[in-house]
Scaffold this active site. Structure first.
Site, PDB file in Angstrom:
ATOM      1  N   CYS A 113       7.779  -4.640  22.837  1.00 15.71           N
ATOM      2  CA  CYS A 113       7.424  -4.319  24.477  1.00 15.71           C
ATOM      3  C   CYS A 113       6.247  -3.303  25.269  1.00 15.71           C
ATOM      4  O   CYS A 113       5.998  -2.883  26.034  1.00 15.71           O
ATOM      5  CB  CYS A 113       9.193  -3.197  24.293  1.00 15.71           C
ATOM      6  SG  CYS A 113      10.627  -3.239  24.285  1.00 15.71           S
ATOM      7  N   HIS A 253       7.766   1.176  30.095  1.00 15.45           N
ATOM      8  CA  HIS A 253       8.537   0.669  29.786  1.00 15.45           C
ATOM      9  C   HIS A 253       9.779   0.750  30.078  1.00 15.45           C
ATOM     10  O   HIS A 253      10.473   2.276  30.307  1.00 15.45           O
ATOM     11  CB  HIS A 253       8.017   0.645  28.598  1.00 15.45           C
ATOM     12  CG  HIS A 253       9.300  -0.162  27.856  1.00 15.45           C
ATOM     13  ND1 HIS A 253       9.654  -1.515  27.996  1.00 15.45           N
ATOM     14  CD2 HIS A 253      10.672  -0.196  26.802  1.00 15.45           C
ATOM     15  CE1 HIS A 253      10.952  -1.982  27.359  1.00 15.45           C
ATOM     16  NE2 HIS A 253      10.781  -1.422  26.227  1.00 15.45           N
ATOM     17  N   ASN A 283      16.268  -4.458  29.883  1.00 14.50           N
ATOM     18  CA  ASN A 283      15.163  -3.954  29.169  1.00 14.50           C
ATOM     19  C   ASN A 283      14.596  -5.279  29.098  1.00 14.50           C
ATOM     20  O   ASN A 283      15.162  -6.223  28.087  1.00 14.50           O
ATOM     21  CB  ASN A 283      15.494  -2.636  27.369  1.00 14.50           C
ATOM     22  CG  ASN A 283      14.145  -2.813  26.208  1.00 14.50           C
ATOM     23  OD1 ASN A 283      13.540  -4.077  27.050  1.00 14.50           O
ATOM     24  ND2 ASN A 283      14.149  -2.396  25.572  1.00 14.50           N
TER      25      ASN A 283
HETATM   26  O1  UT7 Z   1      12.359  -1.283  23.883  1.00 15.12           O
HETATM   27  C1  UT7 Z   1      11.922  -0.046  23.557  1.00 15.12           C
HETATM   28  C2  UT7 Z   1      13.226   0.148  22.444  1.00 15.12           C
HETATM   29  N1  UT7 Z   1      14.487   0.356  22.124  1.00 15.12           N
HETATM   30  C3  UT7 Z   1      14.577   1.295  23.014  1.00 15.12           C
HETATM   31  O2  UT7 Z   1      14.033   2.104  23.574  1.00 15.12           O
HETATM   32  C4  UT7 Z   1      16.596   1.938  23.029  1.00 15.12           C
HETATM   33  C5  UT7 Z   1      16.353   2.453  21.827  1.00 15.12           C
HETATM   34  N2  UT7 Z   1      17.773   3.489  22.272  1.00 15.12           N
HETATM   35  C6  UT7 Z   1      18.755   3.471  23.411  1.00 15.12           C
HETATM   36  O3  UT7 Z   1      18.370   2.963  24.441  1.00 15.12           O
HETATM   37  C7  UT7 Z   1      19.740   4.230  22.521  1.00 15.12           C
HETATM   38  O4  UT7 Z   1      20.082   4.373  21.300  1.00 15.12           O
HETATM   39  C8  UT7 Z   1      21.899   3.141  22.710  1.00 15.12           C
HETATM   40  C9  UT7 Z   1      21.736   3.054  24.061  1.00 15.12           C
HETATM   41  C10 UT7 Z   1      21.055   1.951  22.201  1.00 15.12           C
HETATM   42  C11 UT7 Z   1      22.710   4.311  22.072  1.00 15.12           C
HETATM   43  O5  UT7 Z   1      22.721   5.111  22.808  1.00 15.12           O
HETATM   44  P1  UT7 Z   1      23.172   6.601  21.833  1.00 15.12           P
HETATM   45  O6  UT7 Z   1      23.583   7.296  23.233  1.00 15.12           O
HETATM   46  O7  UT7 Z   1      22.204   6.253  20.886  1.00 15.12           O
HETATM   47  O8  UT7 Z   1      24.516   5.616  21.787  1.00 15.12           O
HETATM   48  P2  UT7 Z   1      24.876   5.978  19.808  1.00 15.12           P
HETATM   49  O9  UT7 Z   1      23.847   4.785  18.784  1.00 15.12           O
HETATM   50  O10 UT7 Z   1      25.642   7.503  19.162  1.00 15.12           O
HETATM   51  O11 UT7 Z   1      26.299   4.990  20.063  1.00 15.12           O
HETATM   52  C12 UT7 Z   1      27.227   5.962  20.499  1.00 15.12           C
HETATM   53  C13 UT7 Z   1      29.045   5.274  20.156  1.00 15.12           C
HETATM   54  C14 UT7 Z   1      28.914   4.680  19.040  1.00 15.12           C
HETATM   55  O12 UT7 Z   1      30.734   4.944  18.217  1.00 15.12           O
HETATM   56  P3  UT7 Z   1      31.307   6.008  17.543  1.00 15.12           P
HETATM   57  O13 UT7 Z   1      30.775   5.598  16.515  1.00 15.12           O
HETATM   58  O14 UT7 Z   1      30.621   6.885  18.091  1.00 15.12           O
HETATM   59  O15 UT7 Z   1      32.374   5.659  17.666  1.00 15.12           O
HETATM   60  C15 UT7 Z   1      29.085   3.110  19.285  1.00 15.12           C
HETATM   61  O16 UT7 Z   1      29.366   2.665  18.506  1.00 15.12           O
HETATM   62  O17 UT7 Z   1      29.028   4.254  21.288  1.00 15.12           O
HETATM   63  C16 UT7 Z   1      29.259   3.168  20.806  1.00 15.12           C
HETATM   64  N3  UT7 Z   1      29.231   1.862  21.315  1.00 15.12           N
HETATM   65  C17 UT7 Z   1      29.510   1.532  22.510  1.00 15.12           C
HETATM   66  N4  UT7 Z   1      30.308   1.495  23.539  1.00 15.12           N
HETATM   67  C18 UT7 Z   1      30.996   0.983  24.184  1.00 15.12           C
HETATM   68  C19 UT7 Z   1      27.510   1.078  21.915  1.00 15.12           C
HETATM   69  N5  UT7 Z   1      27.533   0.475  22.135  1.00 15.12           N
HETATM   70  C20 UT7 Z   1      28.376   0.398  23.249  1.00 15.12           C
HETATM   71  C21 UT7 Z   1      28.445  -0.018  23.903  1.00 15.12           C
HETATM   72  N6  UT7 Z   1      29.835   0.210  25.094  1.00 15.12           N
HETATM   73  N7  UT7 Z   1      27.912  -1.564  24.713  1.00 15.12           N
END
Ligand code: UT7
Length: 326
Positions: A113, A253, A283
């Site tokens: 990125c 970004h 993204n």
């Molecule tokens: O481009 C540069 C690099 N990339 C980034 O900068 C991305 C960085 N990370 C993020 O943007 C965030 O961490 C995410 C958007 C990927 C995830 O958000 P989060 O608030 O960190 O969520 P999480 O990974 O802690 O997941 C929370 C919950 C999980 O369920 P449990 O384990 O709490 O029951 C996931 O399984 O949300 C669940 N989950 C979803 N639910 C519905 C994960 N993806 C989804 C989804 N729909 N698409």
């Protein structure tokens, strides 16, 4: 010493729009979850038969047109991409051919990125040292072909597109004032594409293990992204004797709305200082900053003399900033 000045911007996104509601139809996810956690509402998806070099060439033509520069005048093409047409040759070479930029040297930069900001740095070095006078710097990606459409943790985040700028040597006291780049290879496993390279060469088993698809530990990446984006923005401002109030437009970004908001807050920037389009494209990795830059430029958000700060973070890890007096 000459400076490198942006004289044209261009961008291109594929026609097909994939909304969060479309994703709900085949994935255990919801528009509500995606919007709340990421700010993304839709993303673009390249058509069958449309390749990264096509997106890049479209964006480049628009930038050349704005700069009033012919492709034959370009002496350097650099493409920031992690989703090129092929592992090799470089997508930049394919773009050179498509544009008919026969005098240019061409190569890709692999910095995920941060690819566009790293590519800007390469072009600035060539222009300031007198080795190039007219460069095309492009960020182009088709991420929808390397995400795992069975993995809701990642596939909802990414989209396709391309952006480009023409950089020209100038004697004027404006253009790219500074670039600051950083890398930390110790975190590579938090965001990467396991196959198929020399570590995991192509195999049927690898395909079954879904190795050719992007993997990310989102939570960890999130925290490091916010810290790195703010640190390298402050580094750019301090090196130029400026503070955040001097920034007319901050173009980070576009990874996640929450990352953008947290970074802007750490920097003390107001909403109208920050350009955001992650809601419409998701993204797009190396393409996100040049798409946003072109949109802002064409919308009249940037005027001559404005201070524009580009800020990137991505796999590697890599991160970097570029400060521009427009
Ligand atoms: O481009 C540069 C690099 N990339 C980034 O900068 C991305 C960085 N990370 C993020 O943007 C965030 O961490 C995410 C958007 C990927 C995830 O958000 P989060 O608030 O960190 O969520 P999480 O990974 O802690 O997941 C929370 C919950 C999980 O369920 P449990 O384990 O709490 O029951 C996931 O399984 O949300 C669940 N989950 C979803 N639910 C519905 C994960 N993806 C989804 C989804 N729909 N698409």
């Amino acid at each position: 010493m000459k400076k490198a000045c942006i004289t044209g911007t261009g961008s291109y996104v594929p026609e097909k729009v994939l909304t969060n509601f479309d994703l709900e139809k085949f994935l255990d996810t919801s528009d509500e979850w995606i919007v709340t956690r990421t700010g993304i509402r839709e993303r673009r998806v390249a058509a069958d038969g449309e390749y990264t070099s096509d997106l890049a060439a479209h964006a480049a033509r628009r930038a050349l047109e704005m700069a009033n520069v012919e492709a034959e005048e370009i002496d350097f093409i650099v493409v920031g991409t992690i989703t090129g047409d092929f592992p090799w040759p470089a997508t930049a070479c394919l773009v050179q051919d498509k544009l008919g930029a026969s005098k240019a040297i061409a190569y890709d930069v692999s910095a995920a990125c941060s690819g566009f900001v790293y590519a800007i740095d390469a072009a600035v070095s060539r222009i300031e040292s007198g080795r190039s006078s007219k460069a095309l710097v492009i960020g182009a990606e088709i991420l929808t072909r390397v995400v795992d459409w069975q993995d809701r943790n990642t596939c909802v985040l990414f989209g396709d597109g391309a952006g480009a700028v023409v950089l020209e040597a100038t004697e004027e006291d404006r253009g790219i004032l500074s670039t600051h780049l950083h890398s930390d290879g110790s975190c590579w496993e938090l965001l990467y594409q396991p196959g198929f390279g020399s570590r995991n060469p192509a195999s049927d088993d690898g395909l079954k293990a879904r190795l050719p698809f992007l993997r990310m530990q989102g939570n960890e990446v999130f925290k490091i992204a916010v810290r790195s984006l703010s640190d390298v923005a402050i580094e750019a401002l301090e090196a130029n004797g400026l503070t955040s109030t001097d920034v007319d437009l901050f173009i980070p970004h576009q990874a996640n709305r929450r990352i953008l908001d947290a970074t802007a807050k750490r920097l003390g920037l107001t909403d109208d200082q920050v350009y955001i389009n992650v809601d419409r494209y998701g993204n797009t990795s190396g393409a996100s900053i040049p798409i946003a830059l072109d949109e802002a430029n064409r919308a009249g958000r940037i005027k001559k003399g404005d201070m524009v700060l580009l800020d990137a973070f991505g796999g590697g890890f890599t991160w970097g900033s570029a400060l521009i007096r427009w």
